[in-house]
Design a protein around this motif. Structure first.
Motif, PDB file in Angstrom:
ATOM      1  N   UNK A   5      -2.678  15.564  -0.335  1.00 45.35           N
ATOM      2  CA  UNK A   5      -3.380  14.386   0.399  1.00 45.35           C
ATOM      3  C   UNK A   5      -2.528  13.257   0.040  1.00 45.35           C
ATOM      4  N   UNK A   6      -1.778  13.145  -1.152  1.00 43.92           N
ATOM      5  CA  UNK A   6      -1.115  11.995  -1.167  1.00 43.92           C
ATOM      6  C   UNK A   6       0.226  12.274  -0.309  1.00 43.92           C
ATOM      7  N   UNK A   7       0.678  13.175  -0.312  1.00 43.36           N
ATOM      8  CA  UNK A   7       2.197  13.335   0.442  1.00 43.36           C
ATOM      9  C   UNK A   7       1.572  13.062   2.039  1.00 43.36           C
ATOM     10  N   UNK A   8       0.629  13.371   2.522  1.00 43.49           N
ATOM     11  CA  UNK A   8       0.198  13.067   3.751  1.00 43.49           C
ATOM     12  C   UNK A   8       0.047  11.492   3.944  1.00 43.49           C
ATOM     13  N   UNK A   9      -0.427  10.825   2.877  1.00 43.47           N
ATOM     14  CA  UNK A   9      -0.673   9.468   3.340  1.00 43.47           C
ATOM     15  C   UNK A   9       0.646   8.888   2.931  1.00 43.47           C
ATOM     16  N   UNK A  54       3.727  10.687  -9.081  1.00 46.44           N
ATOM     17  CA  UNK A  54       2.744  11.064 -10.681  1.00 46.44           C
ATOM     18  C   UNK A  54       2.256  12.360 -10.350  1.00 46.44           C
ATOM     19  N   UNK A  55       1.531  12.608  -9.176  1.00 48.56           N
ATOM     20  CA  UNK A  55       0.903  13.891  -8.867  1.00 48.56           C
ATOM     21  C   UNK A  55       1.831  14.933  -8.969  1.00 48.56           C
ATOM     22  N   UNK A  56       3.012  14.843  -8.256  1.00 50.92           N
ATOM     23  CA  UNK A  56       3.967  15.956  -7.935  1.00 50.92           C
ATOM     24  C   UNK A  56       4.610  16.060  -9.241  1.00 50.92           C
ATOM     25  N   UNK A  57       4.803  15.279 -10.225  1.00 47.39           N
ATOM     26  CA  UNK A  57       5.406  15.262 -11.623  1.00 47.39           C
ATOM     27  C   UNK A  57       4.529  16.281 -12.375  1.00 47.39           C
ATOM     28  N   UNK A  58       3.303  16.060 -12.459  1.00 44.65           N
ATOM     29  CA  UNK A  58       2.291  16.642 -13.191  1.00 44.65           C
ATOM     30  C   UNK A  58       1.788  18.067 -12.681  1.00 44.65           C
ATOM     31  N   UNK A 111      -5.666  24.894  -7.905  1.00 45.14           N
ATOM     32  CA  UNK A 111      -5.709  24.341  -6.390  1.00 45.14           C
ATOM     33  C   UNK A 111      -6.121  22.950  -6.112  1.00 45.14           C
ATOM     34  N   UNK A 112      -6.860  22.408  -7.090  1.00 40.86           N
ATOM     35  CA  UNK A 112      -7.232  21.239  -6.721  1.00 40.86           C
ATOM     36  C   UNK A 112      -6.248  20.153  -6.805  1.00 40.86           C
ATOM     37  N   UNK A 113      -5.311  20.251  -7.961  1.00 42.91           N
ATOM     38  CA  UNK A 113      -4.250  19.273  -8.264  1.00 42.91           C
ATOM     39  C   UNK A 113      -3.262  19.366  -6.842  1.00 42.91           C
ATOM     40  N   UNK A 114      -3.195  20.749  -6.408  1.00 38.10           N
ATOM     41  CA  UNK A 114      -2.089  20.879  -5.349  1.00 38.10           C
ATOM     42  C   UNK A 114      -2.664  20.314  -4.113  1.00 38.10           C
ATOM     43  N   UNK A 115      -4.051  20.460  -3.880  1.00 36.33           N
ATOM     44  CA  UNK A 115      -4.608  19.698  -2.468  1.00 36.33           C
ATOM     45  C   UNK A 115      -4.477  18.087  -2.859  1.00 36.33           C
ATOM     46  N   UNK A 116      -4.714  17.718  -4.071  1.00 43.83           N
ATOM     47  CA  UNK A 116      -4.538  16.284  -4.163  1.00 43.83           C
ATOM     48  C   UNK A 116      -2.881  15.795  -4.004  1.00 43.83           C
ATOM     49  N   UNK A 117      -2.026  16.532  -4.316  1.00 46.41           N
ATOM     50  CA  UNK A 117      -0.895  16.082  -4.179  1.00 46.41           C
ATOM     51  C   UNK A 117      -0.598  16.254  -2.835  1.00 46.41           C
ATOM     52  N   UNK A 175       0.551  -1.298  -0.269  1.00 48.46           N
ATOM     53  CA  UNK A 175      -0.023  -0.013   0.092  1.00 48.46           C
ATOM     54  C   UNK A 175       0.809   1.151   0.068  1.00 48.46           C
ATOM     55  N   UNK A 176       2.017   1.443   0.631  1.00 45.69           N
ATOM     56  CA  UNK A 176       2.877   2.390   0.838  1.00 45.69           C
ATOM     57  C   UNK A 176       3.460   2.623  -0.681  1.00 45.69           C
ATOM     58  N   UNK A 177       3.840   1.387  -1.222  1.00 49.53           N
ATOM     59  CA  UNK A 177       4.419   1.769  -2.642  1.00 49.53           C
ATOM     60  C   UNK A 177       3.213   2.182  -3.513  1.00 49.53           C
ATOM     61  N   UNK A 178       2.133   1.841  -3.388  1.00 47.72           N
ATOM     62  CA  UNK A 178       1.100   2.217  -4.432  1.00 47.72           C
ATOM     63  C   UNK A 178       0.858   3.771  -4.265  1.00 47.72           C
ATOM     64  N   UNK A 179       0.691   4.333  -2.851  1.00 48.45           N
ATOM     65  CA  UNK A 179       0.476   5.545  -2.220  1.00 48.45           C
ATOM     66  C   UNK A 179       1.652   6.352  -2.815  1.00 48.45           C
ATOM     67  N   UNK A 180       2.869   6.016  -2.970  1.00 50.09           N
ATOM     68  CA  UNK A 180       4.046   6.557  -3.239  1.00 50.09           C
ATOM     69  C   UNK A 180       4.315   6.828  -4.578  1.00 50.09           C
ATOM     70  N   UNK A 181       3.999   5.947  -5.356  1.00 51.26           N
ATOM     71  CA  UNK A 181       3.684   5.916  -6.871  1.00 51.26           C
ATOM     72  C   UNK A 181       2.655   7.054  -7.168  1.00 51.26           C
ATOM     73  N   UNK A 182       1.501   7.015  -6.673  1.00 48.67           N
ATOM     74  CA  UNK A 182       0.490   8.022  -6.966  1.00 48.67           C
ATOM     75  C   UNK A 182       0.824   9.411  -6.369  1.00 48.67           C
ATOM     76  N   UNK A 183       1.732   9.572  -5.340  1.00 49.57           N
ATOM     77  CA  UNK A 183       2.224  10.864  -5.071  1.00 49.57           C
ATOM     78  C   UNK A 183       3.182  11.282  -5.983  1.00 49.57           C
TER      79      UNK A 183
END
Length: 86
Positions: free
Chosen positions: A47-51, A29-33, A39-45, A19-27
């Protein structure tokens, strides 16, 4: 050092590590893009960082978590020593 060498993780942690690896990969990807004007993309990024941070704490991957684990391990050894030798 491998995590296995320092006896921090075992087979019971495999699912949590997945699960950590999955969340890290999503974070990542969100950070790269990330478009900081979106602001929605920043909030999503964020949220992934907190996870990522939450999972890393649970797995003992952060410096603070490793220090707490080391302290508990040292206290256990001390308790065993005191039981053995009073």
């Amino acid at each position: 050092k491998k995590l296995r060498d320092v006896e921090m993780l075992d087979n019971l942690d495999a699912e949590l590590m997945g699960m950590y690896c999955d969340v890290l990969a999503k974070y990542q990807k969100a950070a790269r893009n990330l478009d900081i004007s979106d602001t929605d993309a920043v909030k999503a990024s964020q949220a992934w960082a907190r996870l990522v941070l939450a999972y890393s704490e649970k797995l003992g991957l952060s410096p603070g978590a490793r220090a707490r684990l080391a302290k508990r391990k040292a206290e256990k050894v001390l308790d065993e020593f005191e039981q053995e030798f009073g």
